[in-house]
Design a protein around this motif. Structure first.
Motif, short mmCIF file in Angstrom:
data_model
loop_
_atom_site.label_atom_id
_atom_site.label_comp_id
_atom_site.label_asym_id
_atom_site.label_seq_id
_atom_site.Cartn_x
_atom_site.Cartn_y
_atom_site.Cartn_z
N ASN A 1 0.82 -1.21 0.00
CA ASN A 1 0.00 0.00 0.00
C ASN A 1 0.86 1.26 0.00
N GLN A 2 1.94 1.25 -0.71
CA GLN A 2 2.80 2.43 -0.81
C GLN A 2 2.07 3.51 -1.59
N LEU A 3 2.15 4.72 -1.14
CA LEU A 3 1.44 5.83 -1.75
C LEU A 3 2.19 6.30 -2.99
N SER A 4 1.37 6.83 -3.93
CA SER A 4 1.96 7.37 -5.15
C SER A 4 2.41 8.80 -4.91
N GLU A 5 3.06 9.40 -5.87
CA GLU A 5 3.56 10.76 -5.74
C GLU A 5 2.42 11.76 -5.62
N SER A 6 1.38 11.52 -6.39
CA SER A 6 0.24 12.44 -6.31
C SER A 6 -0.43 12.37 -4.96
N GLU A 7 -0.51 11.16 -4.43
CA GLU A 7 -1.12 11.03 -3.10
C GLU A 7 -0.26 11.67 -2.03
N LEU A 8 1.03 11.54 -2.19
CA LEU A 8 1.92 12.18 -1.23
C LEU A 8 1.81 13.69 -1.31
N ASP A 9 1.70 14.20 -2.51
CA ASP A 9 1.56 15.65 -2.64
C ASP A 9 0.26 16.14 -2.03
N GLU A 10 -0.80 15.33 -2.20
CA GLU A 10 -2.07 15.73 -1.61
C GLU A 10 -2.01 15.71 -0.09
N LEU A 11 -1.34 14.73 0.49
CA LEU A 11 -1.19 14.68 1.95
C LEU A 11 -0.35 15.82 2.48
N ALA A 12 0.59 16.24 1.64
CA ALA A 12 1.45 17.33 2.10
C ALA A 12 0.69 18.63 2.20
N ASN A 13 -0.32 18.77 1.40
CA ASN A 13 -1.10 20.01 1.41
C ASN A 13 -2.14 20.04 2.54
N LEU A 14 -2.45 18.90 3.09
CA LEU A 14 -3.42 18.87 4.19
C LEU A 14 -2.82 19.48 5.46
N ARG A 15 -3.66 20.17 6.12
CA ARG A 15 -3.23 20.80 7.36
C ARG A 15 -3.94 20.10 8.55
N PRO A 16 -3.23 19.33 9.23
CA PRO A 16 -3.87 18.61 10.35
C PRO A 16 -4.26 19.59 11.49
N THR A 17 -5.48 20.09 11.37
CA THR A 17 -5.95 21.05 12.38
C THR A 17 -6.23 20.37 13.71
N LEU A 18 -6.52 19.08 13.67
CA LEU A 18 -6.84 18.40 14.93
C LEU A 18 -5.60 18.22 15.78
N THR A 19 -4.54 17.97 15.12
CA THR A 19 -3.31 17.68 15.88
C THR A 19 -2.61 18.96 16.25
N TYR A 20 -2.54 19.85 15.33
CA TYR A 20 -1.72 21.04 15.54
C TYR A 20 -2.55 22.30 15.74
N GLY A 21 -3.92 22.15 15.71
CA GLY A 21 -4.77 23.30 15.96
C GLY A 21 -5.16 23.97 14.66
N GLN A 22 -5.94 25.12 14.83
CA GLN A 22 -6.43 25.84 13.67
C GLN A 22 -5.27 26.54 12.97
N ALA A 23 -5.28 26.30 11.60
CA ALA A 23 -4.21 26.92 10.81
C ALA A 23 -4.50 28.40 10.65
N LYS A 24 -3.48 29.15 10.29
CA LYS A 24 -3.60 30.58 10.13
C LYS A 24 -4.32 30.87 8.81
#
Length: 644
Positions: free
Chosen positions: A49-72
Motif C-alpha cells: 500500500n505504498q502511496l503514489s507521488e500524487s497522493e503524497l503531494d495531496e497529503l502534504a497540502n493537508l493541514r492537520p488542524t486536529l493535531t496542531y490546531g487551527q491553521a492561520k
C-alpha cells in the motif's frame, strides 16, 4: 518480531549484504519513463500500500488542524481590474458583407471580406477591411474602435452575443460572421460558449473575372486538320452533284435540273442552273451563290435580332456536309426541295474513299418528255456555197462556216494533177486536152486547158476553183467528188461536161502508193499508168510543142535513143544556158579539178530547173560515167547535153 522503529531501538542488521538502491526510471525508445520500485535498499520488499507521488503531494497540502490546531487564515487575493486582466486580449472574427453595385454591366454585387476585432478590456469593437491591390475602392478601417449599440434600448454588443454563422448589424450594415481565430475559440470555450461550425466566404464574381483576365492564358494546339492544311490539300477540288427541284406542288410548277457544287476547300455550296435552248427562262447562271449551306436556317434562338442582323456561324447549329449529299437523298435549300439523282466520277471516288459509300446507282428523274419542234431546213437556192447558205438558217447573224484546219495544214500545197479529154459528140471538141487539179486541203477542183496554136479555141482556165457535186445528188445533201473518184479511165461530169481521165503525174503515183489504204482504186490507177507508159514506149518520137509539158518515153536498155531524144528536146526548147550551168558547177568544184560528184550534179540541175526526171538523169549520168567512178566531168556533161 521486529522492534518498533523508535529512537534507541534501531540497530544495524548484521545479515544485510546488499546496500544498492532500486532504479526509479525506465527507458523506452530513448525516452525516460518513471518506474515505481518494488524493492527497497538491500532488496527488502516494500509494502504493497505504498502511496503514489500524487497522493503524497495531496497529503502534504493537508493541514492537520486536529493535531496542531487551527491553521492561520490565508490573506485574500489581490483585486485585478478588467483593463489590466484583459489588456491586449482581443477576439478576432472573420466576416463579410454584400455590397450592391449599380449602373455596371460587368457586376451586380460585390463580396467584401472584413475582420471584426472585439477588445475585451473595454468591450469596444472595430471593423477592418483588408487592403486589396488595384481594387478601386477605399479600404482599411470601416468602423473605428468604439462600443457599438445593439438596439434602441441602450444595449451594446458584448462578446456573449458573438458566435459563428450569425448575422450582426453595425450601424445598419449587415455582416455575416463565418470564422474566428484559435484564441477566440479557446476563450469562448473557457467561458462555456459553444461555437457553431465555421463557414466559407463566397466568391466575388468580379474578382474572379479579374483573376481570369490576369492569369496566364493556356493555348491548345490546333487539330491536325486545320484551315491551312484544308486549303493546301483540297484546293480546286469540287464535288459535283446533279439534282432537280421538284416544284410541281405549286401552280405551273415543274421539275427543273440544277448542278450542286460542293467546294471542299472551305465547305461552301453553289447551285447552278442548267439552261436548255429555247427554255424561255432568263439566263441567270446561279440560283444560289457560293456560301455555307445550313440545314435549318430558322433554327435560331428567339432572342436573335434577325430584323437588323444576318445569320453568322455562331447562330447556325448544323451545316450540310458531303456525308449528307448522297444519291437519292432529298435536301432542303432555303425551303426548296432538291433531289440528288447523280454525281460525277470524282465525287464517287471521294465518297468511296472518305465515307465508304459504294451504291452510286443514278435515280431516274426524267418524266415523259415533250415533243421538241423539229427545224426543217429550206432547200438550197443555188446562191453561194451550201455551207454559207446553211449558216443563215442556223443563226440570226450568219457566222462563217468552220473549216478543218488540221486537214488544211496536213495537205497544204498537195495537189493531184490528172490529164483528161472531153467526152463530147461535137467534132470540134475532139482532141481537146485538159489538166484537172484537185486540192487535197479543201477538196476543190480546178480545170485548165493548155492553149494550142491554130486550134481555134482559146485556152486557159476552164473552171475556177470550186467543189464539184456528183450527178444525181440532192441539193440539200450534195455529194462532192473526192480523191478516191480520180483514177485512170474515170468519167467525171462537171456542170454538164464529161471528162475522161487518161493520165496522171508522178506525184499522184507516189501519193497513191503511200496512201493505198484510203483509196480503193489506187492499184487500178497505178497499173493503168504503167500500162500507158509501156504502150507509149514503142511509139515514134513526136516533136515537142513549145511551152507544152516535156513528154519523154522511158524504155530500159534504149539509152542511146533516150539520150538523143532528151538532147533534141532541150535544144529545140532553147532551155539550156551553158554559161549559167558552168558557173553553177564551178561553185561545187572548190579544187578546180573539173569534176564533181553525182549528188552535186543532180543538185545543180534541179536548182537550174532542168525538166529532166530522175530516171532520165540516171541514164545521162551513166552515159557520161561509163566506169561508175562517182565523179562527173561537168564540161563534158554540158557538151553532151548540147551535142546535136
Amino acid at each position: 518480531m521486529a522492534l518498533p522503529f523508535l529512537p534507541g531501538n534501531t540497530f544495524t542488521d548484521p545479515t544485510k549484504s546488499k546496500y544498492h538502491l532500486a532504479h526509479s526510471l525506465d527507458y523506452k525508445n530513448g525516452y525516460s519513463i518513471p518506474a515505481r520500485p518494488e524493492i527497497g535498499i538491500g532488496g527488502e520488499p516494500l509494502p504493497v500500500n505504498q502511496l503514489s507521488e500524487s497522493e503524497l503531494d495531496e497529503l502534504a497540502n493537508l493541514r492537520p488542524t486536529l493535531t496542531y490546531g487551527q491553521a492561520k487564515q490565508a490573506p485574500p487575493e489581490d483585486f485585478i481590474p478588467a483593463h489590466v486582466a484583459f489588456d491586449k486580449k482581443v477576439l478576432k472574427f472573420d466576416a463579410y458583407f454584400r455590397q450592391t453595385v449599380h449602373e455596371s454591366p460587368d457586376e451586380y454585387y460585390r463580396i467584401r471580406p472584413v475582420s471584426i476585432f472585439y477588445y475585451l478590456e473595454d468591450d469596444s469593437v472595430s471593423v477592418v477591411e483588408p487592403h486589396v491591390e488595384n481594387s478601386g475602392m477605399p479600404q482599411g478601417k470601416l468602423i473605428k474602435r468604439q462600443r457599438l449599440p445593439k438596439n434602441d434600448q441602450g444595449d451594446h454588443w458584448h462578446w456573449k452575443d458573438m458566435n459563428l454563422g450569425i448575422n450582426v448589424t453595425f450601424y445598419g450594415k449587415l455582416f455575416r460572421v463565418v470564422d474566428c481565430d484559435k484564441f477566440t475559440q479557446e476563450f469562448m470555450a473557457s467561458e462555456g460558449i459553444d461555437l457553431n461550425g465555421p463557414e466559407g466566404i463566397p466568391n466575388d464574381p468580379y474578382s474572379n473575372t479579374r483573376k481570369e483576365k490576369a492569369a496566364l492564358r493556356m493555348y491548345n494546339t490546333p487539330s491536325t486538320f486545320d484551315k491551312l492544311k484544308q486549303f493546301l490539300e483540297l484546293d480546286r477540288k469540287v464535288l459535283r452533284f446533279y439534282c432537280v427541284w421538284d416544284d410541281r406542288d405549286s401552280m405551273f410548277g415543274e421539275i427543273r435540273p440544277y448542278v450542286l457544287q460542293y467546294y471542299l476547300v472551305d465547305d461552301t455550296v453553289e447551285v447552278r442552273e442548267v439552261h436548255e435552248p429555247n427554255d424561255g427562262r432568263d439566263p441567270f447562271p446561279l440560283l444560289l451563290r457560293r456560301q455555307k449551306l445550313p440545314k435549318d436556317r430558322y433554327n435560331v434562338e428567339s432572342s436573335f435580332p434577325s430584323v437588323v442582323m444576318e445569320l453568322s456561324n455562331h447562330e447556325i447549329k448544323d451545316w450540310y456536309t458531303p456525308r449528307d449529299l448522297t444519291i437519292g437523298n432529298t435536301i432542303f435549300i432555303y425551303n426548296r426541295r432538291f433531289l440528288i439523282y447523280d454525281c460525277d466520277e470524282f465525287t464517287k471516288q471521294y465518297l468511296n474513299l472518305k465515307y465508304g459509300l459504294t451504291n452510286f446507282t443514278p435515280v431516274d428523274v426524267k418524266g415523259q418528255g415533250r415533243n421538241a419542234p423539229h427545224m426543217e431546213l429550206p432547200p438550197y437556192n443555188g446562191f453561194g456555197s451550201l455551207e454559207d447558205s446553211l449558216q443563215s438558217c442556223l443563226s440570226l447573224i450568219p457566222q462563217p462556216p468552220k473549216k478543218d484546219f488540221i486537214k488544211m495544214l496536213e495537205n497544204d500545197h498537195k495537189v493531184l494533177r490528172f490529164s483528161a479529154v472531153m467526152d463530147s459528140v461535137r467534132p470540134e471538141d475532139k482532141g481537146r486536152r485538159f489538166i484537172i487539179s484537185y486540192r487535197l486541203a479543201d477538196d476543190m477542183m480546178m480545170i485548165y486547158e493548155p492553149p494550142v496554136r491554130n486550134s481555134g479555141i482559146i485556152g486557159g482556165k476552164f473552171l475556177e476553183r470550186t467543189r464539184v457535186t456528183k450527178p444525181g445528188s440532192k441539193a440539200g445533201s450534195p455529194e462532192f467528188y473526192g480523191p478516191q473518184d480520180m483514177y485512170i479511165g474515170a468519167c467525171i461530169q462537171v456542170f454538164s461536161h464529161r471528162f475522161i481521165i487518161i493520165d496522171a503525174d508522178d506525184f499522184v503515183l507516189h501519193y497513191l502508193s503511200q496512201n493505198s489504204s484510203d483509196f480503193p482504186g489506187s492499184d487500178r490507177t497505178m497499173s493503168s499508168i504503167r500500162d500507158l507508159k509501156m504502150s507509149q514506149a514503142g511509139a515514134p518520137t513526136q516533136m515537142p510543142i513549145k511551152g507544152a509539158p516535156l513528154e519523154v518515153t522511158r524504155v530500159p536498155g534504149d539509152r542511146e535513143r533516150l539520150v538523143k531524144e532528151v538532147q533534141a528536146q532541150l535544144r529545140k526548147a532553147n532551155y539550156l544556158n551553158n554559161m549559167t550551168l558552168h558557173d553553177a558547177f564551178l561553185n561545187y568544184d572548190k579544187d578546180r579539178v573539173g569534176k564533181i560528184d553525182v549528188a552535186a550534179l543532180k543538185s545543180v540541175c534541179k536548182r537550174n530547173n532542168l525538166p529532166i526526171d530522175d530516171d532520165i538523169m540516171d541514164a545521162l549520168i551513166a552515159e557520161c560515167d561509163p566506169n561508175q567512178e562517182g565523179m562527173i566531168d561537168y564540161d563534158g556533161f554540158i557538151k553532151f547535153l548540147s551535142w546535136a
